[in-house]
Design an enzyme around this catalytic site. Sequence first.
Site, short mmCIF file in Angstrom:
data_model
loop_
_atom_site.label_atom_id
_atom_site.label_comp_id
_atom_site.label_asym_id
_atom_site.label_seq_id
_atom_site.Cartn_x
_atom_site.Cartn_y
_atom_site.Cartn_z
N LYS A 483 0.84 -1.20 0.00
CA LYS A 483 0.00 0.00 0.00
C LYS A 483 0.88 1.25 0.00
CE LYS A 483 -0.39 -0.06 5.06
NZ LYS A 483 -1.31 -0.06 6.20
N ARG A 582 -10.22 0.29 15.69
CA ARG A 582 -10.16 1.02 14.42
C ARG A 582 -11.25 0.50 13.49
NH1 ARG A 582 -4.47 1.44 11.22
NH2 ARG A 582 -4.96 -0.73 10.76
N TYR A 709 16.79 31.23 3.35
CA TYR A 709 15.68 32.14 3.62
C TYR A 709 15.65 32.57 5.09
CZ TYR A 709 13.51 31.12 -0.91
OH TYR A 709 13.24 31.01 -2.26
#
Length: 815
Positions: A483, A582, A709
Amino acid sequence: MNYTVKQIAEITNAQIIGDKNLVIRNIAFDSRIIYSIKNTAFIAINTHKNSGEKFIESAIDRGISVIISEHQYPQFENVTWIIVENSVAFLQKLAQYHFENSHIKSIGITGSNGKTILKEWLYQCLWNEFPTVKSPKSFNSQIGLPLSLLQINDSYELGIFEVGISKPHEMDKLENIFHPEIGLLTHIGNAHAANFQSEEELINEKIKLFKDSKVIIYNGDHLLVAKKIYELYSGKKLISYGLKNDNNVFIKEGVTKDENITVVYFDEEISFPVHQKDEATLTNALALITVLKELNIDNQKIIDKINSLKAVEMRLEAIEGIKNNMIINDSFNLDLDSLKTALQFLNEYKKSKKSLVLTDIVGVNSNSKELYEEVSELVNDQKFDSVFLIGEEISKFTELFKSKTSTFVNTQELIDSKHLTEIENQIILLKGARKFEIEKLKDILELRKHDTVLEINLNAILHNINYHKSLLKSGTKMMAMVKANAYGLGSYEISEFLQHHHIDYLGVAYADEGIELRKKGITTPIIVMNPEQHSYEAIIEYNLEPEIYSFRVLELFYEAVQKSGYDKKYPIHIKLETGMHRLGFKDFELDQLSETLSHKNVRVQSIFSHLSSSDMPEEKEFTNRQFDVFEKNSSYLIEKLNYTPIRHILNSSGITSYTDHQYDMVRIGIGMIGESPCSEIQKQLHSVVSFKTVISQISTVDTGESVGYSRRYKADHPSRIATIPVGYADGIPRLIGNQTGSLGVHKVLAPIVGNLCMDMMMINVDNIPNVKEGDTVTIFNAKPSLKEFADYCKTITYEVLTSISPRVKRIYIKD
């Protein structure tokens, strides 16, 4: 080898059923990678973990007509059988006879590390001194060594063979098969040390190989090795090498700062330039010189040979190409062995059309017609759509190749022809000698040009899977989770490889992932762990198997099955809730579930659950409660079903920590990528993923000047700052930077400075010797490791891997 079936049977006391006069020159042991069927027999190797007899039909389908097996299968017609009592013992006995009846001078190499590198270096140095045969790849095991020895024929004068062991008493069998005249012991390290009670036991096992050797060459820096060698073999010719000056062969005055070193060989000195001065390379160079001197190669030749040594590249790269092509790049070296290896690798991919680029085999000092006849036989068996030959020598033999064949004097001529860039939907193998620089073709054909790459070592994945399998009972199935794009590694490429190696199931999160795999030719059963309502029709169309975790999902999916007209019991997988809270059915729902299932046209393929804390030793009590719930509820459901589905609950950490609960199948995910929460298990696994880039520019930043930055980093001393082309758009979290986290350059950690940019980041390279623009930078692999990099980012390895951007080029490596 070159024996009739009758001769083989007589040598090994085997039984013949069929044509005893057939000639056998090659023995194949893997039905998936048979690269030639001419004069080839297939041996069905049976081990305690697996039976090669399952693949006899596949070998026969490939065209093999001689089978070596412990049993005959009469249903296969027109097959000659060599029936043996034990397939491994047969192979070893045949190899022993073959070796002992050859007239070859032999070098046997054993040790923990460096065997393959030294074998390849010796071959590079000696092939033009003596006709030489060597172990292919790393064939050095109970099966690999016999297959290597069976390559010997009358044309060879020298054989260089690796010998590897991983357990006590294995060397007894190997030494009985192969007793080298010159024995070479490389570095003794931790490889397989866990299987021995002590380092002394490991050394004793390794040096059994030298029982009948006339000369033993060993690393004398290891005091216990030196002691054991002298205890057992003091009557033989012993030569020690190492970095310490009490060896027979050593480096004078240590390592100098310039590019030259001086090696002292007894009372002689040999000086030559070196470019790598790490301990392993120098020690291997000393072993190489010692063997060359023992073979009476003069000093100037040794220097010339060392100067012309090529890096030992033992890898093939699979890269996504333009026009939906797959590029297999093996442009590192070319001889018959490496060509066979490349063709085997090619067979792991299922694209129906394929093309080959092949160059001259450089340095051939024998009959080139005979060589290219053998090359063409190997190539013709692959049925390439197109073959492109590069080089004046191979082009002379165009008529031997049966495919559509074009010839070119050099690589540039092929590039200019634009033939390759017109190919679509194929797998293209680039196989050439280094001098032809066919890596230029890879640069033209690859889809992504980004300097930042993710290298995935497929052999390491296989090693990790096999390690986890070694902890299981024979017959326990394994499901690989692919997955989330196989944790960011590439779901199709990983699934294709796992399918080739007979993984039992694949697991994806969503139907789209499974559909994509089916469209690309993956036929292995695929479980969809989170089937969404709108995807049910597609799941059925593409023969995917859904996880069912609630009555709502069961009813909706069954409606889709009825609507589709599917006329068999559709396979589903029932998820039980055991404490993770779950998804899944609870214990009070099981009676209703079993009753509902009895009226549906579905079949429960498996019952499973998910462990929440198997990687946490402190939660062992909770994990055991999950097991108790799963055992109780799954057993109850099976009783109600009146048939027995597969059961599975263990994930990667569960496999290693709770093996007693393996049931019928286990699921592997991060474990196959080489990650484990247990330090002892981690030592047994191989690193799979290497995330790398290069230095774009190096600048000097003065004290007080800022980098990046927002001027978040200001130099407190004159600093050397390297900019590298990777940033948060590539999946690097902005959490790191400003001296949080380091990257590896020349195996030294360089701190990240300044804010991370979208496409760039900066590192301080003050402490990196000889650093220059274009050098490789390791984001994670060994230094820093994937786990260390995840720690920098204050996350877990799963998130690091799945965050890597699709724009990062994936390269698939097979060593």
